[in-house]
Design a protein around this motif. Structure first.
Motif, PDB file in Angstrom:
ATOM      1  N   VAL A  55     -71.050  57.246  35.707  1.00 42.19           N
ATOM      2  CA  VAL A  55     -71.824  58.330  36.299  1.00 42.19           C
ATOM      3  C   VAL A  55     -71.658  59.560  35.415  1.00 42.19           C
ATOM      4  CG1 VAL A  55     -72.202  59.727  38.365  1.00 42.19           C
ATOM      5  CG2 VAL A  55     -71.364  57.382  38.611  1.00 42.19           C
ATOM      6  N   ALA A  56     -72.743  60.008  34.798  1.00 43.08           N
ATOM      7  CA  ALA A  56     -72.702  61.195  33.950  1.00 43.08           C
ATOM      8  C   ALA A  56     -72.316  62.424  34.783  1.00 43.08           C
ATOM      9  CB  ALA A  56     -74.058  61.405  33.292  1.00 43.08           C
ATOM     10  N   ASP A  57     -71.740  63.424  34.125  1.00 38.94           N
ATOM     11  CA  ASP A  57     -71.302  64.641  34.818  1.00 38.94           C
ATOM     12  C   ASP A  57     -72.401  65.262  35.668  1.00 38.94           C
ATOM     13  OD1 ASP A  57     -68.662  64.607  33.948  1.00 38.94           O
ATOM     14  OD2 ASP A  57     -69.046  65.926  32.235  1.00 38.94           O
ATOM     15  N   THR A  58     -73.610  65.359  35.133  1.00 35.16           N
ATOM     16  CA  THR A  58     -74.696  65.987  35.898  1.00 35.16           C
ATOM     17  C   THR A  58     -75.056  65.157  37.127  1.00 35.16           C
ATOM     18  OG1 THR A  58     -76.311  64.967  34.415  1.00 35.16           O
ATOM     19  CG2 THR A  58     -75.706  67.251  33.949  1.00 35.16           C
ATOM     20  N   ASP A  59     -75.054  63.836  36.988  1.00 34.71           N
ATOM     21  CA  ASP A  59     -75.325  62.983  38.151  1.00 34.71           C
ATOM     22  C   ASP A  59     -74.199  63.083  39.178  1.00 34.71           C
ATOM     23  OD1 ASP A  59     -77.813  62.006  37.303  1.00 34.71           O
ATOM     24  OD2 ASP A  59     -76.856  60.459  36.084  1.00 34.71           O
ATOM     25  N   ALA A  60     -72.954  63.142  38.701  1.00 36.89           N
ATOM     26  CA  ALA A  60     -71.813  63.279  39.616  1.00 36.89           C
ATOM     27  C   ALA A  60     -71.926  64.582  40.408  1.00 36.89           C
ATOM     28  CB  ALA A  60     -70.508  63.224  38.839  1.00 36.89           C
ATOM     29  N   SER A  61     -72.317  65.638  39.739  1.00 44.54           N
ATOM     30  CA  SER A  61     -72.500  66.924  40.420  1.00 44.54           C
ATOM     31  C   SER A  61     -73.603  66.831  41.468  1.00 44.54           C
ATOM     32  CB  SER A  61     -72.835  68.000  39.383  1.00 44.54           C
ATOM     33  OG  SER A  61     -73.022  69.238  40.014  1.00 44.54           O
ATOM     34  N   ASP A  62     -74.713  66.177  41.109  1.00 42.88           N
ATOM     35  CA  ASP A  62     -75.818  66.004  42.055  1.00 42.88           C
ATOM     36  C   ASP A  62     -75.396  65.164  43.260  1.00 42.88           C
ATOM     37  OD1 ASP A  62     -77.423  67.459  40.344  1.00 42.88           O
ATOM     38  OD2 ASP A  62     -78.492  65.710  39.550  1.00 42.88           O
ATOM     39  N   ILE A  63     -74.657  64.092  43.013  1.00 39.45           N
ATOM     40  CA  ILE A  63     -74.178  63.232  44.100  1.00 39.45           C
ATOM     41  C   ILE A  63     -73.277  64.023  45.041  1.00 39.45           C
ATOM     42  CG2 ILE A  63     -72.677  61.259  44.655  1.00 39.45           C
ATOM     43  CD1 ILE A  63     -73.781  59.964  42.018  1.00 39.45           C
TER      44      ILE A  63
END
Length: 83
Positions: A55-63
């Motif tokens: 999970v890329a950092d930006t996706d992790a933040s969105d999740i």
């Protein structure tokens, strides 16, 4: 308690209800990737089978943001984020 694998209805992105076959999570963990900017999400089901996802950092933040919003939406008092 629900069986470890069952059908459940979700509201899809389109807004319509959709039936999904789901499995309970027995264990999960999140670990920082050492060679890329992101995390590894490991999920183990009740049968012991495991799957890992990068999970890329930006996706992790969105999740994280979606989960925070959902927690407040589900809690009528908003107490989950008051801490």
């Amino acid at each position: 308690m629900r069986p470890s694998a069952h059908d459940t209805v979700v509201r899809s992105i389109s807004g319509r209800p959709e039936l999904r076959h789901v499995t309970q999570v027995r264990e999960w963990r999140i670990e920082r990737s050492m060679d890329a900017s992101g995390f590894v999400l490991s999920i183990t089901g009740p049968d012991g089978q495991s799957q890992c996802f990068f999970v890329a950092d930006t996706d992790a933040s969105d999740i994280g943001e979606v989960l925070r919003r959902q927690a407040v939406w589900d809690d009528p008092n908003g107490d989950l984020l008051a801490q």
